[in-house]
Write a protein that holds these residues in place. Structure first.
Motif, PDB file in Angstrom:
ATOM      1  N   PHE A 101       7.754   6.122  -0.034  1.00 57.98           N
ATOM      2  CA  PHE A 101       6.825   6.234  -1.150  1.00 57.98           C
ATOM      3  C   PHE A 101       6.882   4.977  -2.007  1.00 57.98           C
ATOM      4  O   PHE A 101       5.856   4.378  -2.331  1.00 57.98           O
ATOM      5  CB  PHE A 101       7.153   7.467  -2.010  1.00 57.98           C
ATOM      6  CG  PHE A 101       6.310   7.559  -3.263  1.00 57.98           C
ATOM      7  CD1 PHE A 101       5.021   8.064  -3.204  1.00 57.98           C
ATOM      8  CD2 PHE A 101       6.804   7.119  -4.480  1.00 57.98           C
ATOM      9  CE1 PHE A 101       4.233   8.129  -4.350  1.00 57.98           C
ATOM     10  CE2 PHE A 101       6.023   7.182  -5.635  1.00 57.98           C
ATOM     11  CZ  PHE A 101       4.735   7.691  -5.559  1.00 57.98           C
ATOM     12  N   PHE A 102       8.127   4.553  -2.349  1.00 58.49           N
ATOM     13  CA  PHE A 102       8.279   3.361  -3.191  1.00 58.49           C
ATOM     14  C   PHE A 102       7.727   2.116  -2.497  1.00 58.49           C
ATOM     15  O   PHE A 102       7.004   1.321  -3.107  1.00 58.49           O
ATOM     16  CB  PHE A 102       9.749   3.135  -3.558  1.00 58.49           C
ATOM     17  CG  PHE A 102      10.270   4.128  -4.557  1.00 58.49           C
ATOM     18  CD1 PHE A 102       9.576   4.384  -5.730  1.00 58.49           C
ATOM     19  CD2 PHE A 102      11.459   4.796  -4.340  1.00 58.49           C
ATOM     20  CE1 PHE A 102      10.045   5.289  -6.658  1.00 58.49           C
ATOM     21  CE2 PHE A 102      11.949   5.711  -5.261  1.00 58.49           C
ATOM     22  CZ  PHE A 102      11.239   5.963  -6.420  1.00 58.49           C
ATOM     23  N   PHE A 103       8.041   1.942  -1.210  1.00 57.63           N
ATOM     24  CA  PHE A 103       7.640   0.706  -0.539  1.00 57.63           C
ATOM     25  C   PHE A 103       6.132   0.649  -0.278  1.00 57.63           C
ATOM     26  O   PHE A 103       5.500  -0.378  -0.497  1.00 57.63           O
ATOM     27  CB  PHE A 103       8.423   0.517   0.766  1.00 57.63           C
ATOM     28  CG  PHE A 103       9.756  -0.114   0.531  1.00 57.63           C
ATOM     29  CD1 PHE A 103       9.859  -1.493   0.378  1.00 57.63           C
ATOM     30  CD2 PHE A 103      10.900   0.653   0.422  1.00 57.63           C
ATOM     31  CE1 PHE A 103      11.084  -2.079   0.123  1.00 57.63           C
ATOM     32  CE2 PHE A 103      12.133   0.066   0.165  1.00 57.63           C
ATOM     33  CZ  PHE A 103      12.231  -1.293   0.022  1.00 57.63           C
ATOM     34  N   ILE A 104       5.559   1.766   0.192  1.00 59.08           N
ATOM     35  CA  ILE A 104       4.136   1.733   0.559  1.00 59.08           C
ATOM     36  C   ILE A 104       3.249   1.688  -0.682  1.00 59.08           C
ATOM     37  O   ILE A 104       2.409   0.799  -0.822  1.00 59.08           O
ATOM     38  CB  ILE A 104       3.771   2.916   1.477  1.00 59.08           C
ATOM     39  CG1 ILE A 104       4.509   2.765   2.819  1.00 59.08           C
ATOM     40  CG2 ILE A 104       2.277   2.977   1.711  1.00 59.08           C
ATOM     41  CD1 ILE A 104       4.336   3.921   3.766  1.00 59.08           C
ATOM     42  N   THR A 105       3.457   2.629  -1.622  1.00 57.63           N
ATOM     43  CA  THR A 105       2.595   2.595  -2.817  1.00 57.63           C
ATOM     44  C   THR A 105       2.938   1.370  -3.674  1.00 57.63           C
ATOM     45  O   THR A 105       2.069   0.826  -4.343  1.00 57.63           O
ATOM     46  CB  THR A 105       2.710   3.882  -3.662  1.00 57.63           C
ATOM     47  OG1 THR A 105       4.033   3.966  -4.193  1.00 57.63           O
ATOM     48  CG2 THR A 105       2.403   5.109  -2.840  1.00 57.63           C
ATOM     49  N   GLY A 106       4.187   0.935  -3.635  1.00 60.73           N
ATOM     50  CA  GLY A 106       4.586  -0.259  -4.398  1.00 60.73           C
ATOM     51  C   GLY A 106       3.937  -1.519  -3.860  1.00 60.73           C
ATOM     52  O   GLY A 106       3.438  -2.352  -4.619  1.00 60.73           O
ATOM     53  N   PHE A 107       3.911  -1.651  -2.536  1.00 60.97           N
ATOM     54  CA  PHE A 107       3.290  -2.831  -1.924  1.00 60.97           C
ATOM     55  C   PHE A 107       1.784  -2.828  -2.184  1.00 60.97           C
ATOM     56  O   PHE A 107       1.190  -3.875  -2.457  1.00 60.97           O
ATOM     57  CB  PHE A 107       3.585  -2.840  -0.417  1.00 60.97           C
ATOM     58  CG  PHE A 107       3.401  -4.180   0.231  1.00 60.97           C
ATOM     59  CD1 PHE A 107       4.127  -5.275  -0.187  1.00 60.97           C
ATOM     60  CD2 PHE A 107       2.488  -4.343   1.265  1.00 60.97           C
ATOM     61  CE1 PHE A 107       3.948  -6.520   0.416  1.00 60.97           C
ATOM     62  CE2 PHE A 107       2.313  -5.577   1.866  1.00 60.97           C
ATOM     63  CZ  PHE A 107       3.046  -6.660   1.441  1.00 60.97           C
ATOM     64  N   HIS A 108       1.192  -1.624  -2.146  1.00 55.78           N
ATOM     65  CA  HIS A 108      -0.231  -1.522  -2.477  1.00 55.78           C
ATOM     66  C   HIS A 108      -0.467  -1.875  -3.943  1.00 55.78           C
ATOM     67  O   HIS A 108      -1.383  -2.633  -4.264  1.00 55.78           O
ATOM     68  CB  HIS A 108      -0.763  -0.120  -2.166  1.00 55.78           C
ATOM     69  CG  HIS A 108      -2.182   0.059  -2.554  1.00 55.78           C
ATOM     70  ND1 HIS A 108      -2.555   0.618  -3.746  1.00 55.78           N
ATOM     71  CD2 HIS A 108      -3.325  -0.303  -1.927  1.00 55.78           C
ATOM     72  CE1 HIS A 108      -3.872   0.613  -3.820  1.00 55.78           C
ATOM     73  NE2 HIS A 108      -4.365   0.059  -2.729  1.00 55.78           N
ATOM     74  N   GLY A 109       0.384  -1.348  -4.832  1.00 58.43           N
ATOM     75  CA  GLY A 109       0.248  -1.646  -6.259  1.00 58.43           C
ATOM     76  C   GLY A 109       0.383  -3.134  -6.543  1.00 58.43           C
ATOM     77  O   GLY A 109      -0.318  -3.676  -7.404  1.00 58.43           O
ATOM     78  N   THR A 110       1.272  -3.820  -5.805  1.00 59.26           N
ATOM     79  CA  THR A 110       1.423  -5.267  -5.956  1.00 59.26           C
ATOM     80  C   THR A 110       0.116  -5.970  -5.589  1.00 59.26           C
ATOM     81  O   THR A 110      -0.283  -6.931  -6.251  1.00 59.26           O
ATOM     82  CB  THR A 110       2.550  -5.781  -5.036  1.00 59.26           C
ATOM     83  OG1 THR A 110       3.690  -4.962  -5.239  1.00 59.26           O
ATOM     84  CG2 THR A 110       2.899  -7.222  -5.344  1.00 59.26           C
ATOM     85  N   HIS A 111      -0.548  -5.457  -4.543  1.00 60.01           N
ATOM     86  CA  HIS A 111      -1.843  -6.023  -4.157  1.00 60.01           C
ATOM     87  C   HIS A 111      -2.892  -5.803  -5.246  1.00 60.01           C
ATOM     88  O   HIS A 111      -3.690  -6.688  -5.522  1.00 60.01           O
ATOM     89  CB  HIS A 111      -2.320  -5.405  -2.845  1.00 60.01           C
ATOM     90  CG  HIS A 111      -1.767  -6.088  -1.639  1.00 60.01           C
ATOM     91  ND1 HIS A 111      -0.460  -5.959  -1.252  1.00 60.01           N
ATOM     92  CD2 HIS A 111      -2.350  -6.938  -0.748  1.00 60.01           C
ATOM     93  CE1 HIS A 111      -0.263  -6.689  -0.174  1.00 60.01           C
ATOM     94  NE2 HIS A 111      -1.380  -7.297   0.153  1.00 60.01           N
ATOM     95  N   VAL A 112      -2.878  -4.598  -5.849  1.00 64.31           N
ATOM     96  CA  VAL A 112      -3.821  -4.341  -6.939  1.00 64.31           C
ATOM     97  C   VAL A 112      -3.557  -5.320  -8.075  1.00 64.31           C
ATOM     98  O   VAL A 112      -4.487  -5.894  -8.652  1.00 64.31           O
ATOM     99  CB  VAL A 112      -3.712  -2.881  -7.440  1.00 64.31           C
ATOM    100  CG1 VAL A 112      -4.643  -2.633  -8.615  1.00 64.31           C
ATOM    101  CG2 VAL A 112      -4.027  -1.911  -6.319  1.00 64.31           C
ATOM    102  N   PHE A 113      -2.263  -5.529  -8.385  1.00 65.20           N
ATOM    103  CA  PHE A 113      -1.917  -6.461  -9.468  1.00 65.20           C
ATOM    104  C   PHE A 113      -2.408  -7.881  -9.156  1.00 65.20           C
ATOM    105  O   PHE A 113      -3.003  -8.540 -10.011  1.00 65.20           O
ATOM    106  CB  PHE A 113      -0.401  -6.451  -9.705  1.00 65.20           C
ATOM    107  CG  PHE A 113       0.026  -7.411 -10.783  1.00 65.20           C
ATOM    108  CD1 PHE A 113      -0.236  -7.131 -12.112  1.00 65.20           C
ATOM    109  CD2 PHE A 113       0.653  -8.613 -10.454  1.00 65.20           C
ATOM    110  CE1 PHE A 113       0.133  -8.026 -13.106  1.00 65.20           C
ATOM    111  CE2 PHE A 113       1.021  -9.508 -11.441  1.00 65.20           C
ATOM    112  CZ  PHE A 113       0.756  -9.214 -12.777  1.00 65.20           C
ATOM    113  N   SER A 114      -2.179  -8.352  -7.916  1.00 64.61           N
ATOM    114  CA  SER A 114      -2.670  -9.683  -7.523  1.00 64.61           C
ATOM    115  C   SER A 114      -4.186  -9.748  -7.671  1.00 64.61           C
ATOM    116  O   SER A 114      -4.738 -10.742  -8.143  1.00 64.61           O
ATOM    117  CB  SER A 114      -2.319  -9.993  -6.074  1.00 64.61           C
ATOM    118  OG  SER A 114      -0.989  -9.663  -5.824  1.00 64.61           O
ATOM    119  N   GLY A 115      -4.857  -8.654  -7.276  1.00 66.17           N
ATOM    120  CA  GLY A 115      -6.318  -8.593  -7.397  1.00 66.17           C
ATOM    121  C   GLY A 115      -6.749  -8.721  -8.847  1.00 66.17           C
ATOM    122  O   GLY A 115      -7.716  -9.427  -9.153  1.00 66.17           O
ATOM    123  N   LEU A 116      -6.006  -8.056  -9.750  1.00 64.80           N
ATOM    124  CA  LEU A 116      -6.340  -8.141 -11.176  1.00 64.80           C
ATOM    125  C   LEU A 116      -6.182  -9.577 -11.681  1.00 64.80           C
ATOM    126  O   LEU A 116      -6.989 -10.047 -12.483  1.00 64.80           O
ATOM    127  CB  LEU A 116      -5.463  -7.187 -11.990  1.00 64.80           C
ATOM    128  CG  LEU A 116      -5.793  -5.699 -11.874  1.00 64.80           C
ATOM    129  CD1 LEU A 116      -4.807  -4.876 -12.688  1.00 64.80           C
ATOM    130  CD2 LEU A 116      -7.210  -5.419 -12.343  1.00 64.80           C
TER     131      LEU A 116
END
Lengths: 116, 255
Positions: free
Chosen positions: B192-207
Motif C-alpha cells: 500500500f505504501f509503495f504503490i500509492t506512495g509512488f503514484h502520489g510522488t508522480h502526482v506531486f511531480s505533475g503539480l
C-alpha cells in the motif's frame, strides 16, 4: 474570448483553429469513464467476490484505460507506427503478470499445502 | 589541411540542416521530438508501475485468501484482508462504515482533473492564453485536492483503529508501518505504501510541472514561441498519472 482566429486556419498537427472550444469528444470520454466506474461500484456491493467478478473488473479497467489513452492522450489520432510502438511493448506485460501470479500461487501452495 | 578553403567548405556542410529521407530529415511518427520522448518515457514508467502491480498480484497469491462472507470478516495476519473492510472511512464521519466512498471521491477528482487538462491542451491549440490559464488552474486545484485526500488516507491508514489487532504473542498493534500492521500480512501495508506512495510522488511531480506551465503561460512564454506544445507534453504526463490510478484503484481497492 480574446483571440479569434479565421475559420480556415490550421495548426501544425491538423487541428482546425476556431474561436470556440470543441469539447464534445472529451465530455463523451468522461461520461464513459464515470459510467464504468459507477458500474464497478455497483458490482463491488451487489456481487460476491469471485474470479468472474475480478475478470469483469479487469476488462472494465482496460475499457477505461482505452478512453484515457485514446481520447485524453490523443493516441487514437496519432500515426499507426506510434500507436503500435506504445501498445506492443505493453502487451509483454500480460506475460509478466500471468507468469508471476502463477509463481505466487506455487509459492503459496508450497507453504500452505495444496488446499491453498 | 594545407588548403584553408577546403576546411571552410567542410565545416559549412556540417552546419547545413539534414533534410534527406535517410538523413534524419523525416518524421515518420509526425510528432515532435519532445512529444515522442514523453511517450517513450511514459512507456518506461508504465513498466515500473506494472512491475509494482504485478508484485502485488504475486504477493497476494502467495498469501491465503479470505474465503468467508464479507459480513463475518475479521482482521488477521493469516490471510489477505478484503479492501472494503480496510478502506471504509470518510473524513468527518468518524467510526462509520462507509466502504470505498472516499476512494471513489478521489478517483472522481483525478478524472475531472484529467478533463480540465485536456481542455487546457485544447485551449492551447486555439492559442487562447486566458483559457489555458483558467484550465491549468483548475487542474492544479483538483490535483492538489487529490494529493490532500491521499495525505488523509495515509494518515488514517497509519493511525489505525481504536480496537487494533491482537497479535499471536498477545501484543496489540494499532495502524500500520513497514514492519507490522493491524489489517493483515506485513506486505499488505508495505505494498500500500509503495504503490500509492509512488503514484502520489508522480502526482506531486505533475503539480510541479503544472505550476511551471501556469507561470510560463502567464508570462506569455508559449505565446511568444508560437505554440503551446509544452502544455501537451505535461498533459500527456498528467493523463498517465490518471491512467495509473485507474489500475491502482482496480487492483488495490476493488479486487
Amino acid at each position: 474570448m480574446a483571440h479569434h482566429a479565421p475559420e480556415h486556419e490550421y495548426t501544425a498537427d491538423g487541428h482546425a483553429v476556431h474561436g470556440k472550444a470543441n469539447v464534445k469528444p472529451i465530455l463523451k470520454a468522461l461520461a464513459w469513464i464515470v459510467g464504468i466506474t459507477a458500474f464497478e461500484f455497483l458490482l463491488a456491493f451487489t456481487m460476491e467476490a469471485s474470479t468472474l467478478r475480478n475478470s469483469i473488473f479487469i476488462v472494465l479497467t482496460i475499457f477505461k484505460a482505452f478512453f484515457i489513452v485514446a481520447e485524453f492522450m490523443h493516441l487514437r489520432h496519432e500515426t499507426k507506427g506510434l500507436i503500435w510502438s506504445i501498445l506492443v511493448p505493453m502487451a509483454l506485460l500480460i506475460w509478466l503478470l500471468v507468469a508471476l501470479i502463477t509463481e505466487g500461487s506455487a509459492v503459496g501452495e508450497a507453504i500452505f499445502g495444496a488446499a491453498h | 589541411m594545407a588548403n584553408p578553403t577546403t576546411t571552410l567548405t567542410n565545416s559549412a556542410s556540417y552546419e547545413a540542416p539534414r533534410s534527406g529521407t535517410w538523413d534524419g530529415g523525416n518524421e515518420p511518427f509526425k510528432v515532435s521530438y519532445g512529444k515522442l520522448m514523453m511517450w517513450f518515457f511514459l512507456l518506461s514508467d508504465a513498466f515500473t508501475f506494472a512491475a509494482f502491480l504485478t508484485t502485488y498480484g504475486m504477493v497476494r497469491h502467495r498469501h491465503l485468501a479470505y474465503t468467508g462472507t464479507a459480513a463475518d470478516f475479521k482482521f488477521s495476519t493469516t490471510y489477505w484482508p478484503i479492501p472494503e473492510k480496510v478502506f471504509n472511512a470518510f473524513p468527518g464521519l468518524h467510526g462509520m462504515d462507509i466502504p470505498l466512498a472516499f476512494v471513489a471521491l478521489m478517483t472522481m477528482i483525478l478524472i475531472v482533473s484529467s478533463v480540465t487538462m485536456v481542455l487546457a491542451v485544447e485551449a492551447g491549440h486555439r492559442m487562447d492564453k486566458n483559457d489555458v490559464q483558467k484550465w491549468l488552474l483548475w487542474t492544479l486545484l483538483f490535483g492538489a485536492m487529490f494529493l490532500g485526500c491521499q495525505a488523509w488516507e495515509w494518515t488514517h491508514f497509519i493511525t489505525g483503529s481504536e480496537h487494533g489487532l491482537k497479535m499471536a504473542d498477545g501484543s496489540m498493534v494499532y495502524g500500520a508501518n513497514l514492519q507490522v500492521n493491524e489489517y493483515g500480512p506485513v506486505l499488505f501495508a508495505d505494498l500500500f505504501f509503495f504503490i500509492t506512495g509512488f503514484h502520489g510522488t508522480h502526482v506531486f511531480s505533475g503539480l510541479c510541472l503544472l505550476t511551471y506551465a501556469f507561470i510560463a503561460t502567464t508570462n506569455g512564454t508559449f505565446h511568444k514561441r508560437g505554440h503551446y506544445e509544452m502544455i501537451e507534453k505535461i498533459g500527456l504526463y498528467w493523463h498517465f498519472v490518471d491512467l495509473v490510478w485507474v489500475f491502482v484503484f482496480t487492483f488495490f481497492y476493488l479486487i
